[in-house]
Design a protein around this motif. Structure first.
Motif, PDB file in Angstrom:
ATOM      1  N   ALA A 129       1.087  -0.972   0.026  1.00  0.00           N
ATOM      2  CA  ALA A 129       0.240   0.086   0.157  1.00  0.00           C
ATOM      3  C   ALA A 129       1.015   1.010   0.500  1.00  0.00           C
ATOM      4  N   ALA A 130       2.236   1.176   0.676  1.00  0.00           N
ATOM      5  CA  ALA A 130       2.641   2.702   0.403  1.00  0.00           C
ATOM      6  C   ALA A 130       3.334   2.758  -0.575  1.00  0.00           C
ATOM      7  N   VAL A 131       3.067   1.875  -2.073  1.00  0.00           N
ATOM      8  CA  VAL A 131       3.852   2.207  -2.724  1.00  0.00           C
ATOM      9  C   VAL A 131       3.485   3.664  -3.660  1.00  0.00           C
ATOM     10  N   ALA A 132       3.945   3.825  -4.764  1.00  0.00           N
ATOM     11  CA  ALA A 132       3.166   4.667  -5.860  1.00  0.00           C
ATOM     12  C   ALA A 132       3.710   5.124  -6.902  1.00  0.00           C
ATOM     13  N   ALA A 133       3.671   4.022  -7.837  1.00  0.00           N
ATOM     14  CA  ALA A 133       4.152   3.794  -8.953  1.00  0.00           C
ATOM     15  C   ALA A 133       3.147   2.689  -9.985  1.00  0.00           C
ATOM     16  N   GLY A 134       2.618   2.910 -10.895  1.00  0.00           N
ATOM     17  CA  GLY A 134       1.871   1.896 -11.264  1.00  0.00           C
ATOM     18  C   GLY A 134       1.628   2.379 -13.564  1.00  0.00           C
ATOM     19  N   ILE A 135       1.100   1.775 -13.678  1.00  0.00           N
ATOM     20  CA  ILE A 135       0.145   2.716 -14.476  1.00  0.00           C
ATOM     21  C   ILE A 135      -1.199   2.444 -14.900  1.00  0.00           C
TER      22      ILE A 135
ATOM     23  N   ASP B 210      12.203   0.751  -2.190  1.00  0.00           N
ATOM     24  CA  ASP B 210      12.704   0.895  -3.506  1.00  0.00           C
ATOM     25  C   ASP B 210      14.803   0.873  -3.773  1.00  0.00           C
ATOM     26  N   ASN B 211      14.339  -0.165  -2.823  1.00  0.00           N
ATOM     27  CA  ASN B 211      16.217   0.052  -2.333  1.00  0.00           C
ATOM     28  C   ASN B 211      17.004  -1.479  -3.381  1.00  0.00           C
ATOM     29  N   GLY B 212      15.640  -1.723  -4.775  1.00  0.00           N
ATOM     30  CA  GLY B 212      16.298  -2.907  -5.715  1.00  0.00           C
ATOM     31  C   GLY B 212      16.216  -4.113  -4.940  1.00  0.00           C
ATOM     32  N   TYR B 213      15.936  -4.392  -3.453  1.00  0.00           N
ATOM     33  CA  TYR B 213      15.354  -5.675  -3.819  1.00  0.00           C
ATOM     34  C   TYR B 213      14.368  -6.262  -2.907  1.00  0.00           C
ATOM     35  N   VAL B 214      14.072  -7.504  -2.807  1.00  0.00           N
ATOM     36  CA  VAL B 214      12.268  -7.867  -2.600  1.00  0.00           C
ATOM     37  C   VAL B 214      12.314  -8.369  -0.801  1.00  0.00           C
ATOM     38  N   SER B 215      12.125  -7.829   0.099  1.00  0.00           N
ATOM     39  CA  SER B 215      12.517  -8.804   1.484  1.00  0.00           C
ATOM     40  C   SER B 215      10.995  -9.672   1.636  1.00  0.00           C
ATOM     41  N   PRO B 216      10.938 -10.145   2.683  1.00  0.00           N
ATOM     42  CA  PRO B 216      10.372 -11.312   2.893  1.00  0.00           C
ATOM     43  C   PRO B 216       8.465 -10.573   3.441  1.00  0.00           C
ATOM     44  N   ILE B 217       9.341  -9.846   3.996  1.00  0.00           N
ATOM     45  CA  ILE B 217       7.519  -8.778   4.311  1.00  0.00           C
ATOM     46  C   ILE B 217       7.192  -7.882   3.255  1.00  0.00           C
TER      47      ILE B 217
ATOM     48  N   ARG C  85      12.752   1.330  -8.968  1.00  0.00           N
ATOM     49  CA  ARG C  85      13.117   0.062 -10.169  1.00  0.00           C
ATOM     50  C   ARG C  85      12.461  -0.979 -10.810  1.00  0.00           C
ATOM     51  N   ASN C  86      11.554  -1.003  -9.663  1.00  0.00           N
ATOM     52  CA  ASN C  86      11.061  -2.332  -9.714  1.00  0.00           C
ATOM     53  C   ASN C  86       9.969  -1.592 -10.597  1.00  0.00           C
ATOM     54  N   GLU C  87       9.197  -0.600 -11.189  1.00  0.00           N
ATOM     55  CA  GLU C  87       8.495  -1.116 -12.205  1.00  0.00           C
ATOM     56  C   GLU C  87       9.406  -0.527 -13.697  1.00  0.00           C
ATOM     57  N   TYR C  88      11.100  -0.315 -13.750  1.00  0.00           N
ATOM     58  CA  TYR C  88      11.413  -0.353 -14.987  1.00  0.00           C
ATOM     59  C   TYR C  88      11.317  -1.889 -15.096  1.00  0.00           C
ATOM     60  N   SER C  89      11.774  -3.090 -13.864  1.00  0.00           N
ATOM     61  CA  SER C  89      11.886  -3.763 -14.105  1.00  0.00           C
ATOM     62  C   SER C  89      10.191  -4.784 -15.054  1.00  0.00           C
ATOM     63  N   ALA C  90       9.931  -4.190 -14.276  1.00  0.00           N
ATOM     64  CA  ALA C  90       8.816  -5.470 -14.757  1.00  0.00           C
ATOM     65  C   ALA C  90       8.263  -4.479 -15.802  1.00  0.00           C
ATOM     66  N   ARG C  91       8.350  -3.856 -16.834  1.00  0.00           N
ATOM     67  CA  ARG C  91       8.007  -3.097 -17.742  1.00  0.00           C
ATOM     68  C   ARG C  91       9.354  -3.559 -18.739  1.00  0.00           C
TER      69      ARG C  91
ATOM     70  N   PRO D  95      16.997  -9.490  -4.991  1.00  0.00           N
ATOM     71  CA  PRO D  95      17.125  -8.343  -6.108  1.00  0.00           C
ATOM     72  C   PRO D  95      16.078  -8.059  -6.994  1.00  0.00           C
ATOM     73  N   VAL D  96      15.164  -7.289  -7.494  1.00  0.00           N
ATOM     74  CA  VAL D  96      13.923  -6.801  -7.991  1.00  0.00           C
ATOM     75  C   VAL D  96      13.943  -7.235  -9.293  1.00  0.00           C
ATOM     76  N   VAL D  97      15.694  -7.358  -9.711  1.00  0.00           N
ATOM     77  CA  VAL D  97      15.331  -7.094 -11.362  1.00  0.00           C
ATOM     78  C   VAL D  97      16.038  -8.623 -11.750  1.00  0.00           C
ATOM     79  N   TYR D  98      16.066  -9.121 -10.911  1.00  0.00           N
ATOM     80  CA  TYR D  98      15.662 -10.755 -11.093  1.00  0.00           C
ATOM     81  C   TYR D  98      14.958 -11.583 -10.837  1.00  0.00           C
ATOM     82  N   TYR D  99      14.026 -10.809  -9.509  1.00  0.00           N
ATOM     83  CA  TYR D  99      12.497 -11.538  -9.581  1.00  0.00           C
ATOM     84  C   TYR D  99      12.032 -10.811  -9.871  1.00  0.00           C
ATOM     85  N   SER D 100      11.609 -10.367 -10.889  1.00  0.00           N
ATOM     86  CA  SER D 100      10.581  -9.133 -11.887  1.00  0.00           C
ATOM     87  C   SER D 100      10.476  -9.978 -13.237  1.00  0.00           C
ATOM     88  N   TYR D 101      10.990 -11.147 -13.113  1.00  0.00           N
ATOM     89  CA  TYR D 101      11.002 -12.229 -14.128  1.00  0.00           C
ATOM     90  C   TYR D 101       9.791 -12.468 -15.058  1.00  0.00           C
ATOM     91  N   PRO D 102       9.384 -12.958 -15.861  1.00  0.00           N
ATOM     92  CA  PRO D 102       8.412 -12.804 -16.593  1.00  0.00           C
ATOM     93  C   PRO D 102       7.137 -14.472 -16.864  1.00  0.00           C
TER      94      PRO D 102
END
Length: 256
Positions: free
Chosen positions: A9-15, A43-50, A156-162, A246-253
């Motif tokens: 809920a705390a993030v503001a990034a979407g399309i 937006d620290n570049g990592y996806v935590s367990p939380i 980073r999250n949005e860019y990796s996803a896109r 790392p979010v860039v690898y967690y973002s795999y499609p």
């Protein structure tokens, strides 16, 4: 490896699939509407367990169209295949871009190469490199009826996803590698990944009930995070981290 960008809920990034590409309240951002959701809340570049657990709880609610408390296969596929057929904005991807992405110089671009090189381009753009900012915009999926993206305002999250979405759209034969011809396609539509999603659902539905629960989705997210850290280590990045995957690898499609 599958593609799920989680939502918090705390993030503001979407399309939005229509209208200008812009930051918006994350409560309005849903994988069932936008094709991805936000995982890396800080937006620290990592996806935590939380962050992963927060996604599992919210995603089940988003995908659960009949509000039964769990997600059946049709709900899962319909939600995650929402972009199927959506036309991407036109972009001039050149041989210069191809050479920059083809890190092992074998004439094609693997998913690993695409995600790593596009992430590096994004970081250069964020650092003020105007050429990188232009290049970075050519490497992400933007719906044709959306406005011109400003990658420097994206997380980073949005860019990796896109980036992952663009790879899927370009990979017309779904073999996890881009030929020169595929890469040069200016405005590819998003492919139908329903078959992949059906297989993915069966793998996550570990009790064979035909319904996906929060605990099953959480377990799948953890597996994805473990694979992301292994991938980062193989790419000579900082893989294992107390901060998470790392979010860039967690973002795999979903093609993985």
């Amino acid at each position: 490896m599958t593609y799920h960008m989680s939502l918090a809920a705390a993030v503001a990034a979407g399309i939005s699939l229509t209208g200008a590409v812009q930051a918006q309240n994350t409560d309005d951002n849903s994988v069932c509407n936008d094709g991805y959701s936000v995982t890396d809340v800080d937006d620290n570049g990592y996806v935590s367990p939380i962050e992963m657990n927060a996604y599992a709880e919210k995603a089940i609610g988003q995908m659960d169209a009949d509000q039964s408390g769990s997600v059946d296969k049709d709900e899962y596929v319909n939600c995650n295949n929402v972009l199927s057929g959506t036309q991407s904005a036109s972009a001039d991807r050149t041989e210069r871009h191809l050479a920059a992405l083809d890190l092992n110089d074998d004439g094609s671009i693997s998913l690993d190469e695409y995600m790593k090189a596009s992430a590096d381009t994004y970081e250069n753009a964020k650092g003020g490199d105007q050429t990188a900012a232009t290049d970075a915009a050519h490497l992400i999926f933007i719906p044709a009826d959306a406005g011109q993206p400003d990658v420097t305002t994206m997380s980073r999250n949005e860019y990796s996803a896109r980036s992952g979405l663009m790879f899927v759209a370009l990979d017309s034969d779904q073999d996890n590698a881009l030929t020169k011809e595929e890469f040069m396609e200016k405005a590819p539509p998003m492919v139908d990944i329903s078959e992949t999603l059906n297989r993915e659902f069966d793998e996550m539905d570990t009790d064979g009930s035909g319904d996906l629960t929060t605990s099953e989705l959480t377990a799948a997210n953890q597996k994805r995070a473990d694979e992301a850290m292994e991938n980062a280590e193989m790419q000579s990045d900082s893989g294992a981290s107390d901060m998470g995957a790392p979010v860039v690898y967690y973002s795999y499609p979903h093609t993985m």
